[in-house]
Design an enzyme around this catalytic site. Structure first.
Site: not given
Ligand code: KE4
Length: 433
Positions: A149, A244, A272
């Site tokens: 993701y 990533d 994060k």
């Molecule tokens: P954000 O846009 O949520 O800050 O980041 C996206 C993203 C990009 N790359 C990786 C590897 C990530 O894990 C994420 C976001 N992680 C999710 C948890 N699996 C955030 C939680 C959510 O979507 O509410």
């Protein structure tokens, strides 16, 4: 009734009102507990390793707001610095010395990063880095991996992980074919499949993007040689390798998974932890590539709140804490104790399970395993996971509400917290058939 063991009436009241105001009652899908059933609890406050809901229940928190709370929630050093920064205003929209400070810390820490651009989320970092990959190479196609993701930008919503997997939305409605027609996918850890994609698309692939340790299909580590193989393949083809590290950055090691595994990509996305709980994303890498980004170069990307002084302050203080000697040894020790303990309890209570940990990241699958890819992960007993999740919640343990997420520990988690978690796990798993 949401649960028998704990009082959750206030959560239920607030969450049912929320569902009339916001789609699914949440600001991000995974928080709705859709794949584990039952209603989410509504948080009132967080501190250290704990979360407190509006009914006064306390939970040992293994989500840590999905990664940022690696120093523990509401860390006094971070909060104190924010209090001081608040007096100077909440946003400048102009250069600030704080951006230099955090940029230098990131550049000093992450092997691939010679220059960095701050944005406001991991999604924004990943969509920007994709544009940069294409701008730098003049090529359009990208390779991503099933179950990984990279945020919710259109071109990544192809066999994505996390909430997309949880909700069974491999290709979300609203994503035009044109946005994903250049997104090629391969199974994680399958180097032959990637070689095949390169052979079928010679000179057309801008780059390969992946989670160097997967946290969005559950927790999956790279097989020996996988990352090195991708590094070779992309170099030979003149395409870019992008890690990533939004989730793994400053968590797997201070320098991220790229430091841990000794493989240096061309570009890295982050988020994060580097915001310490405030909205920060970033992308960075080789200076010759980053100098393509406006206004230094022609590739456009912008953001009103990028480099926000409060977010920079929280990130700076968080990294200062993480820089301390012994930090990652402590995180690894406590998380290993948890992960090994969970696997032992599962075995002793007659459940098939596998999983593991790396530093402050862990995962548990209810399947024989081993889990090398998203297809392997999908063999897990998600029904059992849902029962486990609900049971642990009632025991005061807050786990990610999906089999396709990873778990996170922090410097605030103590041996007593881990011991209590394992006692709870034994109680719950003994009562699941
Ligand atoms: P954000 O846009 O949520 O800050 O980041 C996206 C993203 C990009 N790359 C990786 C590897 C990530 O894990 C994420 C976001 N992680 C999710 C948890 N699996 C955030 C939680 C959510 O979507 O509410």
């Amino acid at each position: 009734m949401v649960s028998s063991l704990i009082k959750t009436s206030k959560s239920e009241e607030i969450f049912s009102a929320a569902q009339k105001l916001m789609p699914g009652g949440v600001s991000s899908p995974v928080r709705a507990f859709k794949s584990v059933g039952g209603q989410p609890v509504v948080f009132d406050r967080v501190e250290g390793a704990y979360a407190y809901d509006v009914d006064g229940n306390r939970y040992i928190d293994y989500i840590g707001t999905w990664g940022p709370a690696i120093c523990g929630h509401a860390n006094p050093q971070v909060i104190g610095a924010l209090r001081d920064a608040l007096g100077k205003g909440t946003s400048f929209g102009a250069p600030s010395a704080l951006e230099n400070v955090l940029a230098e810390m990131v550049i000093d820490a992450v092997p691939s990063v010679e220059m960095v651009r701050f944005v406001n989320s991991g999604t924004e970092a990943c969509m920007s880095v994709l544009r940069l990959m294409r701008a730098f190479t003049g090529r359009e196609k990208i390779v991503k991996f099933e179950g990984c993701y990279h945020g919710h930008a259109d071109m990544f919503l192809v066999k994505a992980g996390s909430g997309v997997a949880t909700l069974g939305l491999p290709d979300s409605p609203g994503v035009p074919k044109s946005a994903t027609s250049s997104t090629l996918t391969a199974p994680y850890n399958d180097l032959e499949a990637v070689k095949k994609l390169f052979a079928e698309n010679p000179g057309e692939i801008a780059g390969v993007i992946l989670e160097p340790v997967v946290g969005n299909s559950g927790f999956i580590v790279p097989d020996a040689g996988f990352l090195e193989g991708l590094r070779e393949l992309t170099k030979e083809d003149g395409s870019l390798l992008v890690f990533d590290e939004v989730m793994t950055g400053f968590r797997i090691a201070y320098g991220g998974a790229q430091e841990k595994f000794g493989v240096t990509p061309d570009l890295t996305t982050m988020g994060k932890v580097i915001g310490g709980g405030l909205p920060v994303g970033a992308y960075g890498g080789r200076a010759d590539i980053m100098n393509m980004v406006a206004p230094a170069g022609p590739m456009y990307q912008a953001g009103t709140l990028s480099g926000n002084p409060l977010a920079m302050t929280a990130g700076i203080e968080t990294l200062k804490i993480l820089q301390q000697p012994g930090t990652y040894e402590q995180l690894d020790r406590i998380t290993k104790k948890l992960s090994q303990g969970l696997l032992n309890v599962a075995k002793e209570t007659g459940h098939v399970a596998c999983g593991g940990q790396l530093s402050a990241m862990f995962g548990l699958f209810f399947t024989e395993g081993p889990v090398h890819s998203f297809d392997d992960a999908k063999k897990s007993d998600t029904e059992k996971f849902a029962k486990f999740h609900r049971g642990m919640l009632e025991q005061g343990i807050y786990l990610a509400p999906s089999q396709y997420e990873a778990g996170f520990t922090s410097l605030a988690h103590t041996d007593a917290d881990i011991d209590a978690t394992l006692v709870a796990a034994r109680e719950v798993l003994s009562n699941i058939k």
